[in-house]
Structure formats: structure tokens, C-alpha cells
Motif scaffolding. Structure first.
Motif, PDB file in Angstrom:
ATOM      1  N   ARG A 142      -5.653  18.626  24.151  1.00 16.16           N
ATOM      2  CA  ARG A 142      -7.019  18.089  24.059  1.00 16.16           C
ATOM      3  C   ARG A 142      -7.665  18.017  25.443  1.00 16.16           C
ATOM      4  O   ARG A 142      -8.819  18.406  25.627  1.00 16.16           O
ATOM      5  CB  ARG A 142      -7.002  16.708  23.418  1.00 16.16           C
ATOM      6  N   VAL A 143      -6.921  17.521  26.421  1.00 15.45           N
ATOM      7  CA  VAL A 143      -7.474  17.396  27.773  1.00 15.45           C
ATOM      8  C   VAL A 143      -7.715  18.780  28.377  1.00 15.45           C
ATOM      9  O   VAL A 143      -8.761  19.031  28.993  1.00 15.45           O
ATOM     10  CB  VAL A 143      -6.561  16.533  28.674  1.00 15.45           C
ATOM     11  N   VAL A 144      -6.792  19.706  28.192  1.00 15.81           N
ATOM     12  CA  VAL A 144      -6.956  21.062  28.727  1.00 15.81           C
ATOM     13  C   VAL A 144      -8.171  21.737  28.086  1.00 15.81           C
ATOM     14  O   VAL A 144      -8.952  22.403  28.773  1.00 15.81           O
ATOM     15  CB  VAL A 144      -5.670  21.900  28.527  1.00 15.81           C
ATOM     16  N   THR A 145      -8.360  21.551  26.792  1.00 17.06           N
ATOM     17  CA  THR A 145      -9.534  22.118  26.115  1.00 17.06           C
ATOM     18  C   THR A 145     -10.813  21.574  26.734  1.00 17.06           C
ATOM     19  O   THR A 145     -11.771  22.317  26.979  1.00 17.06           O
ATOM     20  CB  THR A 145      -9.478  21.815  24.605  1.00 17.06           C
ATOM     21  N   ASP A 148     -11.256  23.143  30.201  1.00 12.60           N
ATOM     22  CA  ASP A 148     -11.691  24.543  30.065  1.00 12.60           C
ATOM     23  C   ASP A 148     -13.168  24.624  29.706  1.00 12.60           C
ATOM     24  O   ASP A 148     -13.913  25.448  30.240  1.00 12.60           O
ATOM     25  CB  ASP A 148     -10.848  25.278  29.020  1.00 12.60           C
ATOM     26  N   ALA A 149     -13.610  23.756  28.783  1.00 12.11           N
ATOM     27  CA  ALA A 149     -15.021  23.751  28.388  1.00 12.11           C
ATOM     28  C   ALA A 149     -15.909  23.375  29.581  1.00 12.11           C
ATOM     29  O   ALA A 149     -16.951  23.984  29.808  1.00 12.11           O
ATOM     30  CB  ALA A 149     -15.244  22.788  27.224  1.00 12.11           C
ATOM     31  N   ALA A 150     -15.477  22.404  30.376  1.00  9.26           N
ATOM     32  CA  ALA A 150     -16.251  21.970  31.533  1.00  9.26           C
ATOM     33  C   ALA A 150     -16.333  23.080  32.589  1.00  9.26           C
ATOM     34  O   ALA A 150     -17.319  23.185  33.315  1.00  9.26           O
ATOM     35  CB  ALA A 150     -15.646  20.710  32.150  1.00  9.26           C
TER      36      ALA A 150
END
Length: 154
Positions: A142-145, A148-150
């Protein structure tokens, strides 16, 4: 207005930082002592060994490792001098190249992997039950997603 961390958040954040720092340092020492590879060497060798034909374009390797171009270039030069990787021209793009795992690189990762996996198990995985492991996987994904979006990644 700044949203300061409460006690639980502060504890979790600092524990995460300590875990990451200590585990990375421990695994790095283990790899260096047992195989002569750094964690950075190992990361490069893993990505190449898991790629089709043991090769990647430098930009793809840079993206997988999340490294700056200069760091990758300097590190690959050191690994190339040690015979772990080589650069090959790309026949379809005269300006392009591939980073290719050599036989020595393959031998190095195959020799290092059992000890590295044992250390990962002994100092991390063996301390989590299956439910904790799944929860950790969901949380970190969840944090990596979000990261990545940021950063504008897919």
C-alpha cells in the motif's frame, strides 16, 4: 498547520527506521563477509538473473533499482571491472546498450544466494508468523503504491 506524530506514530516510525537500517547493515555485512558482494551488487545481479536472457537495458535496470543514473553507471563500471557484468551494444538501437550478466556474475549470485536467504530468514522472516507476514506484505504494498503514484510511476 503541522500534524505532529502522536506517541504511537512516533514509536512505529522510529521502529521502522531502526529495523530498516539495522537489517540492511546486517545483511550487507553478511553478504560481504560470505561472498565478497555488496548489497548493491546483489540487487543488480538479482535483477539481471531474473530477466530474460540475463540482460536489461540500463534505463530498465535503473527503474527497477530506483537508483539515480550516475549511481547506476558508476556501480556497473565497478562490477564490469570485476567481471560480474558486461555491456553489449543493442543491435536494434545503435545508441543503446544492454547490461548483461556474465558467467562469473551468475556464479557469484548462485554462491551468495543460499547464505543471503538464510540470513533473511534468520533475522527477519522467522520472527513473523504467516498472518503477520501477509499483513506486512499488504501494508508495504500500500505504501509503495502511494509512493509510486506520487512519483508518477505506474
Amino acid at each position: 498547520m503541522t500534524r505532529w506524530l502522536d506517541d504511537d506514530e512516533q514509536h512505529a516510525w522510529r521502529a521502522w527506521l531502526r529495523l530498516q537500517s539495522r537489517l540492511t547493515a546486517h545483511l550487507g555485512r553478511q553478504l560481504q563477509q560470505e561472498s565478497g558482494l555488496s548489497l548493491a551488487d546483489y540487487e543488480v545481479l538479482v535483477q539481471l538473473s531474473e530477466s530474460p536472457d540475463d540482460r536489461l537495458r540500463p534505463y530498465a535496470l535503473q527503474e527497477l533499482l530506483d537508483w539515480e543514473q550516475s549511481r547506476l553507471s558508476h556501480h556497473l563500471s565497478r562490477m564490469q571491472r570485476r567481471g560480474l557484468v558486461e555491456r553489449e551494444e543493442c543491435p536494434s538501437d545503435r545508441r543503446g546498450a544492454f547490461v548483461v550478466l556474465t558467467a562469473a556474475g551468475r556464479a557469484a549470485i548462485e554462491a551468495a544466494a543460499p547464505g543471503h536467504v538464510a540470513a533473511v530468514r534468520a533475522f527477519f522472516l522467522d520472527h513473523l508468523d504467516r498472518d503477520e507476514l501477509r499483513t506486512l506484505g499488504r501494508l508495504t504494498s500500500r505504501v509503495v503504491t502511494r509512493l509510486d503514484a506520487a512519483a508518477g510511476r505506474r
